[in-house]
Design an enzyme around this catalytic site. Sequence first.
Site, PDB file in Angstrom:
ATOM      1  N   ASP A   1     -41.310  22.651 -15.333  1.00 49.75           N
ATOM      2  CA  ASP A   1     -42.163  21.962 -16.309  1.00 49.75           C
ATOM      3  C   ASP A   1     -41.645  22.346 -17.690  1.00 49.75           C
ATOM      4  O   ASP A   1     -41.569  23.539 -18.017  1.00 49.75           O
ATOM      5  CB  ASP A   1     -43.621  22.421 -16.113  1.00 49.75           C
ATOM      6  CG  ASP A   1     -44.565  21.558 -16.921  1.00 49.75           C
ATOM      7  OD1 ASP A   1     -44.287  21.324 -18.118  1.00 49.75           O
ATOM      8  OD2 ASP A   1     -45.582  21.126 -16.358  1.00 49.75           O
TER       9      ASP A   1
ATOM     10  N   ASP B   1     -36.572  11.223 -21.273  1.00 45.20           N
ATOM     11  CA  ASP B   1     -37.298   9.995 -20.906  1.00 45.20           C
ATOM     12  C   ASP B   1     -38.703  10.392 -20.437  1.00 45.20           C
ATOM     13  O   ASP B   1     -39.340   9.672 -19.673  1.00 45.20           O
ATOM     14  CB  ASP B   1     -36.527   9.290 -19.775  1.00 45.20           C
ATOM     15  CG  ASP B   1     -36.961   7.844 -19.573  1.00 45.20           C
ATOM     16  OD1 ASP B   1     -37.532   7.260 -20.522  1.00 45.20           O
ATOM     17  OD2 ASP B   1     -36.733   7.299 -18.482  1.00 45.20           O
TER      18      ASP B   1
ATOM     19  N   LYS C   1     -37.502   9.527 -25.843  1.00 43.42           N
ATOM     20  CA  LYS C   1     -38.468   8.429 -25.752  1.00 43.42           C
ATOM     21  C   LYS C   1     -39.728   8.774 -26.551  1.00 43.42           C
ATOM     22  O   LYS C   1     -40.220   9.893 -26.512  1.00 43.42           O
ATOM     23  CB  LYS C   1     -38.857   8.210 -24.286  1.00 43.42           C
ATOM     24  CG  LYS C   1     -39.996   7.207 -24.151  1.00 43.42           C
ATOM     25  CD  LYS C   1     -39.980   6.489 -22.846  1.00 43.42           C
ATOM     26  CE  LYS C   1     -40.634   7.285 -21.738  1.00 43.42           C
ATOM     27  NZ  LYS C   1     -40.483   6.558 -20.460  1.00 43.42           N
TER      28      LYS C   1
ATOM     29  N   GLY D   1     -34.448   9.887 -10.852  1.00 44.54           N
ATOM     30  CA  GLY D   1     -33.022  10.219 -10.933  1.00 44.54           C
ATOM     31  C   GLY D   1     -32.099   9.063 -11.278  1.00 44.54           C
ATOM     32  O   GLY D   1     -30.882   9.200 -11.156  1.00 44.54           O
TER      33      GLY D   1
ATOM     34  N   ASP E   1     -37.057  18.213 -14.018  1.00 39.63           N
ATOM     35  CA  ASP E   1     -38.327  17.487 -13.892  1.00 39.63           C
ATOM     36  C   ASP E   1     -39.319  18.395 -13.186  1.00 39.63           C
ATOM     37  O   ASP E   1     -38.931  19.296 -12.438  1.00 39.63           O
ATOM     38  CB  ASP E   1     -38.164  16.180 -13.099  1.00 39.63           C
ATOM     39  CG  ASP E   1     -39.255  15.166 -13.447  1.00 39.63           C
ATOM     40  OD1 ASP E   1     -38.940  14.161 -14.122  1.00 39.63           O
ATOM     41  OD2 ASP E   1     -40.429  15.381 -13.072  1.00 39.63           O
TER      42      ASP E   1
ATOM     43  N   TRP F   1     -31.297   7.881 -14.219  1.00 30.48           N
ATOM     44  CA  TRP F   1     -30.406   8.241 -15.343  1.00 30.48           C
ATOM     45  C   TRP F   1     -29.304   9.188 -14.832  1.00 30.48           C
ATOM     46  O   TRP F   1     -28.166   9.105 -15.267  1.00 30.48           O
ATOM     47  CB  TRP F   1     -31.195   8.884 -16.501  1.00 30.48           C
ATOM     48  CG  TRP F   1     -31.958   7.880 -17.326  1.00 30.48           C
ATOM     49  CD1 TRP F   1     -32.342   6.622 -16.942  1.00 30.48           C
ATOM     50  CD2 TRP F   1     -32.408   8.025 -18.677  1.00 30.48           C
ATOM     51  NE1 TRP F   1     -33.006   5.998 -17.970  1.00 30.48           N
ATOM     52  CE2 TRP F   1     -33.071   6.832 -19.044  1.00 30.48           C
ATOM     53  CE3 TRP F   1     -32.335   9.059 -19.612  1.00 30.48           C
ATOM     54  CZ2 TRP F   1     -33.651   6.636 -20.305  1.00 30.48           C
ATOM     55  CZ3 TRP F   1     -32.907   8.873 -20.873  1.00 30.48           C
ATOM     56  CH2 TRP F   1     -33.557   7.669 -21.216  1.00 30.48           C
TER      57      TRP F   1
HETATM   58  C1  LIG Z   1     -40.255   7.687 -16.851  1.00 28.41           C
HETATM   59  S1  LIG Z   1     -39.960   9.019 -15.795  1.00 28.41           S
HETATM   60  C2  LIG Z   1     -38.249   9.305 -16.016  1.00 28.41           C
HETATM   61  C3  LIG Z   1     -37.373   8.328 -15.290  1.00 28.41           C
HETATM   62  C4  LIG Z   1     -35.927   8.809 -15.257  1.00 28.41           C
HETATM   63  N1  LIG Z   1     -35.298   8.669 -16.569  1.00 28.41           N
HETATM   64  C5  LIG Z   1     -35.091   8.015 -14.281  1.00 28.41           C
HETATM   65  O1  LIG Z   1     -34.225   7.279 -14.724  1.00 28.41           O
HETATM   66  O2  LIG Z   1     -35.293   8.124 -13.087  1.00 28.41           O
HETATM   67  C6  LIG Z   1     -40.688  10.344 -16.682  1.00 28.41           C
HETATM   68  C7  LIG Z   1     -40.592  11.686 -15.972  1.00 28.41           C
HETATM   69  O3  LIG Z   1     -41.078  12.698 -16.853  1.00 28.41           O
HETATM   70  C8  LIG Z   1     -41.540  13.752 -16.012  1.00 28.41           C
HETATM   71  N2  LIG Z   1     -42.358  14.703 -16.787  1.00 28.41           N
HETATM   72  C9  LIG Z   1     -43.520  14.442 -17.464  1.00 28.41           C
HETATM   73  N3  LIG Z   1     -43.971  15.574 -18.033  1.00 28.41           N
HETATM   74  C10 LIG Z   1     -43.074  16.561 -17.707  1.00 28.41           C
HETATM   75  C11 LIG Z   1     -42.994  17.957 -18.002  1.00 28.41           C
HETATM   76  N4  LIG Z   1     -43.926  18.558 -18.750  1.00 28.41           N
HETATM   77  N5  LIG Z   1     -41.957  18.667 -17.522  1.00 28.41           N
HETATM   78  C12 LIG Z   1     -40.994  18.059 -16.765  1.00 28.41           C
HETATM   79  N6  LIG Z   1     -41.017  16.749 -16.449  1.00 28.41           N
HETATM   80  C13 LIG Z   1     -42.052  16.001 -16.919  1.00 28.41           C
HETATM   81  C14 LIG Z   1     -42.335  13.013 -14.944  1.00 28.41           C
HETATM   82  O4  LIG Z   1     -42.487  13.843 -13.812  1.00 28.41           O
HETATM   83  C15 LIG Z   1     -41.441  11.797 -14.697  1.00 28.41           C
HETATM   84  O5  LIG Z   1     -40.621  12.002 -13.588  1.00 28.41           O
END
Ligand SMILES: C[S@@+](CC[C@H](N)C(=O)[O-])C[C@H]1O[C@@H](n2cnc3c(N)ncnc32)[C@H](O)[C@@H]1O
Length: 204
Positions: free
Chosen positions: A94, A118, A158, A59, A78, A61
């Site tokens: 998801d 991200d 990203k 969280g 997320d 961002w």
């Molecule tokens: C690098 S983290 C994001 C960090 C976030 N921008 C922050 O500032 O806190 C990547 C996120 O992508 C989520 N993620 C990966 N695949 C996903 C999906 N299919 N659906 C939803 N979220 C997903 C992961 O659970 C993870 O929390």
Amino acid sequence: MSGNKKSNWLKSHSNDFYVRLSKKNDYKSRAAYKLIELEEKFNLIKDSRNVLDLGCAPGSWLQVLSSFPNLKSIVGVDRLEIDRIQGAEFFRYDISDLSLIDILTEKFNCKFNLVLSDIAPNITGIADIDQANFTSMTENVLQISNKLLEKEGNLIIKQFNGPRLKEISSILEISFRKIEVFKPKSSKKNSSEIYIVCKGFKDC
Ligand SMILES: C[S@@+](CC[C@H](N)C(=O)[O-])C[C@H]1O[C@@H](n2cnc3c(N)ncnc32)[C@H](O)[C@@H]1O
């Protein structure tokens, strides 16, 4: 991770400048600084009203977004649960389940000016599988932003610098007036992550 590798990782993580800065400023993660740098360079948040943050956990961002008084709605998605961030709505979902599009359309009854992604799928270490997972995640983000971005809206997504970057850039160029690749200083040098900043959604 073996015990040794883990303790080396912990050591370098806690010595990391941005980790220390994010602790000092109460951000949930060092990722906050990537969005801050993106904003310093591109000024996309300050001209937005509604922002959708895909892959928002834990969280940081959302924390950065909630400091912008011009934003009327901040929506994070997320597949993992998060501690709620004041000023932001959260959906545990998801993004590979595209019924998310209908749910958000029904709930907000408006489109977004800015979509952020991200998202990083779990890395298996098997190159073919990782590439396929990343490709399908990118396709999902594009389908979501194609449906939920308003005309002239913007997307920041990203990606990893690799053989498919050119192809993805060409796909994005069809839907957006301008695209630029940016690697924030706060993104680790040894990581191939970059952000593609896509401006001016054509909505065609
Ligand atoms: C690098 S983290 C994001 C960090 C976030 N921008 C922050 O500032 O806190 C990547 C996120 O992508 C989520 N993620 C990966 N695949 C996903 C999906 N299919 N659906 C939803 N979220 C997903 C992961 O659970 C993870 O929390």
